[in-house]
Scaffold this active site. Structure first.
Site: not given
Ligand code: NDP
Length: 282
Positions: A52, A96, A119
């Site tokens: 990422k 994460q 997200d």
């Protein structure tokens, strides 16, 4: 058989995002910023994060990595996210997952304001999706929709079967397909006779995390098959949930692993971040 090539499609998307990120920088005097929070040192998470961060650099997004030890206290994790929420240089916040045992994921995620929730995991954005209103959508299902769109797959009126009902893939995927007027069936580990459902799918999305769960006899001739699974086979090689070699003989279109959904997921994270930055200018 047509290969749903996520690798090249994602590269194309990134090229467009690079221009948008540069325009944002010209207008705002700062770069688009993504804060990445990683707690603990789970090796799989570290690989995802590296990918990422690299993708951010490539399109001109500055990524700020916050690495915390696995024994981080709940309040500390929440404080960090709260600080990022009020930081004007941060357009998107990514925590994460999974978080180490003992930390309350939902409580940490709840500190991300919806406008920085790149997200799409916040309850607010999930609510908007289920109401078919525009909001930020989880990157993996969003990437799959974009892949289908770019390959001209018609969705309205088709029977879409989603295998998996997780909150980050299966559920939002089912919502997106429903919002696009498909007739949607969601299967999971308690589904009796999985094959009876998958065989009726015009569009089959598989996100179970079980190597080779879907074999050729479970797929309708001419179906569009998208494999989300990321597993390791007996030789340690990356493989999906679909038996690619067998299924490719029956499918009209199929996505490979690797090179299918994975790169699209990252491209959508970048897109959601650039979208968030552009919204902040308005
Ligand atoms: P989860 O483990 O959270 O969910 C798996 C889902 O599959 C569950 O709903 C489970 O059912 C269902 N399931 C498991 N076994 C079976 C079975 N034998 N038959 C039918 N359904 C089954 O996984 P995620 O949704 O997070 O991820 C799924 C896969 O996708 C993983 O391999 C993951 O690594 C990969 N992934 C890939 C991404 C990418 O960018 N390429 C991004 C995200 C995930 P139940 O709810 O009943 O337990």
């Amino acid at each position: 058989m047509i290969l749903l090539d996520g690798k090249n499609t994602a590269a194309d998307i990134r090229a467009g995002l690079k221009l948008r990120a540069a325009t944002f920088e010209e207008k705002s005097g700062r770069r688009v910023g993504l804060a990445v929070v990683c707690i603990g040192d789970d090796p799989a998470s570290m690989v995802y994060i590296r990918n990422k961060v690299k993708a951010c650099e490539e399109v001109g997004i500055s990524s700020i990595l916050h690495l915390l030890p696995s024994d981080t206290a709940q309040e500390k994790a929440e404080e960090l996210v709260e600080g990022l929420a009020s930081d004007e240089n941060v357009d998107g916040i990514l925590v994460q997952l999974p978080l180490p045992h003992g930390l309350n994921e939902r409580a940490v995620l709840s500190k991300i304001p919806p406008e920085k929730d790149v997200d799409g995991f916040s309850e607010y954005n999930i609510g908007l999706l289920s109401l078919n209103r525009s909001g930020t959508v989880a990157c993996t299902p969003l990437g799959i929709m974009e892949l289908l769109r770019r390959y001209g797959v018609e969705i309205a009126g088709k029977h879409a079967v989603v295998v998996g009902r997780s909150s980050i893939v299966g559920r939002p995927m089912a919502m997106l397909l429903l919002n696009a007027d498909a007739t949607v069936t969601v299967c999971h580990s308690k589904t009796m006779d999985l094959a009876a459902f998958t065989r009726t799918a015009d569009i089959l999305i598989v996100a179970a995390g079980r190597a080779h769960l879907i074999t050729a006899d479970m797929v309708k001739e001419g179906a569009v098959v998208v494999d989300v699974g990321t597993n390791r086979d007996a030789n340690g090689r990356l493989c999906g949930d679909v038996d690619f070699e067998g299924v490719k003989e029956r499918a009209l279109m199929i996505s490979p692993v690797p090179g299918g959904v994975g790169p699209m997921t990252i491209a959508m994270l970048l897109k959601n971040t650039v979208d968030a930055a552009e919204r902040s200018l308005k």
